[in-house]
Motif scaffolding. Structure first.
Motif, mmCIF file in Angstrom:
data_model
loop_
_atom_site.group_PDB
_atom_site.id
_atom_site.type_symbol
_atom_site.label_atom_id
_atom_site.label_comp_id
_atom_site.label_asym_id
_atom_site.label_seq_id
_atom_site.Cartn_x
_atom_site.Cartn_y
_atom_site.Cartn_z
ATOM 1 N N UNK A 152 14.837 2.000 -17.347
ATOM 2 C CA UNK A 152 14.225 0.683 -17.190
ATOM 3 C C UNK A 152 12.724 0.755 -17.356
ATOM 4 N N UNK A 153 12.099 -0.394 -17.170
ATOM 5 C CA UNK A 153 10.645 -0.468 -17.354
ATOM 6 C C UNK A 153 9.921 0.074 -16.125
ATOM 7 N N UNK A 154 8.678 0.467 -16.342
ATOM 8 C CA UNK A 154 7.850 0.965 -15.247
ATOM 9 C C UNK A 154 7.624 -0.145 -14.225
ATOM 10 N N UNK A 155 7.408 -1.344 -14.702
ATOM 11 C CA UNK A 155 7.176 -2.476 -13.812
ATOM 12 C C UNK A 155 8.408 -2.713 -12.912
ATOM 13 N N UNK A 156 9.570 -2.678 -13.506
ATOM 14 C CA UNK A 156 10.797 -2.862 -12.732
ATOM 15 C C UNK A 156 10.972 -1.784 -11.692
ATOM 16 N N UNK A 157 10.656 -0.550 -12.060
ATOM 17 C CA UNK A 157 10.754 0.578 -11.133
ATOM 18 C C UNK A 157 9.795 0.389 -9.962
ATOM 19 N N UNK A 158 8.580 -0.042 -10.269
ATOM 20 C CA UNK A 158 7.576 -0.248 -9.230
ATOM 21 C C UNK A 158 8.004 -1.349 -8.255
ATOM 22 N N UNK A 159 8.530 -2.426 -8.792
ATOM 23 C CA UNK A 159 8.993 -3.513 -7.931
ATOM 24 C C UNK A 159 10.191 -3.077 -7.092
ATOM 25 N N UNK A 160 11.035 -2.233 -7.649
ATOM 26 C CA UNK A 160 12.187 -1.724 -6.912
ATOM 27 C C UNK A 160 11.732 -0.871 -5.731
ATOM 28 N N UNK A 161 10.739 -0.016 -5.960
ATOM 29 C CA UNK A 161 10.201 0.814 -4.880
ATOM 30 C C UNK A 161 9.660 -0.074 -3.762
ATOM 31 N N UNK A 162 8.862 -1.071 -4.134
ATOM 32 C CA UNK A 162 8.280 -1.973 -3.135
ATOM 33 C C UNK A 162 9.364 -2.763 -2.398
ATOM 34 N N UNK A 199 0.838 -1.207 0.000
ATOM 35 C CA UNK A 199 0.000 0.000 0.000
ATOM 36 C C UNK A 199 0.870 1.253 0.000
ATOM 37 N N UNK A 200 1.861 1.275 0.903
ATOM 38 C CA UNK A 200 2.794 2.410 0.966
ATOM 39 C C UNK A 200 3.568 2.564 -0.344
ATOM 40 N N UNK A 201 3.917 1.436 -0.949
ATOM 41 C CA UNK A 201 4.648 1.480 -2.220
ATOM 42 C C UNK A 201 3.799 2.127 -3.306
ATOM 43 N N UNK A 202 2.529 1.756 -3.376
ATOM 44 C CA UNK A 202 1.667 2.348 -4.395
ATOM 45 C C UNK A 202 1.479 3.842 -4.179
ATOM 46 N N UNK A 203 1.410 4.257 -2.925
ATOM 47 C CA UNK A 203 1.311 5.693 -2.645
ATOM 48 C C UNK A 203 2.587 6.397 -3.088
ATOM 49 N N UNK A 204 3.725 5.784 -2.766
ATOM 50 C CA UNK A 204 5.011 6.377 -3.157
ATOM 51 C C UNK A 204 5.155 6.397 -4.678
ATOM 52 N N UNK A 205 4.722 5.346 -5.329
ATOM 53 C CA UNK A 205 4.785 5.272 -6.797
ATOM 54 C C UNK A 205 3.889 6.344 -7.409
#
Length: 153
Positions: A38-48, A20-26
């Motif tokens: 890099x890809x958006x997906x990779x960036x999102x997984x990196x944040x999480x 949840x916090x990751x999605x807010x940060x993203x």
């Protein structure tokens, strides 16, 4: 994403909070995404992943308290020992000395010290606030603390 985070933290509820916090940060940092890196997906997984790892690190620093009476008596003994100990610093005898030493620092270095120890900012936050390189801010703080130690000591 939940599966990756859950494998890191080993707790489903905590993993859900982190995602949840990751999605807010993203969502709030979407403008900082750079497709050339890099890809958006990779960036999102990196944040999480980073949030999960930080959570694990922060949990490792927590101290659990037992309900044992032995533990309670140990804590009480420790607190009594601390209360008997006098103040290790004689700043009340000559409080102007601290202020005099702080005044000897350059304003930007004095501000770094205040931001770090009064405001609780990290070195990175101070660097961003001042618009200075991170290494420079770290050096200013280290040298300023050494100067204060020498002046007060």
């Amino acid at each position: 994403m939940l599966g990756v985070v859950q494998r890191i933290v080993n707790d489903r509820a905590r993993a859900e909070d982190i995602v949840h916090d990751a999605f807010i940060k993203i969502w709030s940092g979407a403008a900082s995404f750079d497709a050339t890196r890099g890809s958006a997906r990779g960036w999102m997984f990196t944040v999480a992943r980073h949030l999960a790892l930080n959570s694990v690190r922060n949990r490792a620093r927590e101290v659990s308290m037992d309900d044992d009476s032995d533990s309670d008596s140990h804590v009480q003994t420790t607190l009594e020992g601390w209360q008997e100990m006098g103040d290790a610093f004689d700043w009340r005898v000559n409080p102007g000395r601290v202020y005099t030493c702080l005044e000897q620092l350059e304003p930007v270095r004095r501000n770094c010290i205040f931001h770090a120890y009064v405001d609780g900012y990290s070195h990175q936050q101070i660097a961003q606030k001042l618009g200075a390189p991170l290494g420079t801010v770290k050096a200013w703080i280290k040298r300023s603390l050494a100067s204060l130690r020498e002046c007060i000591g």
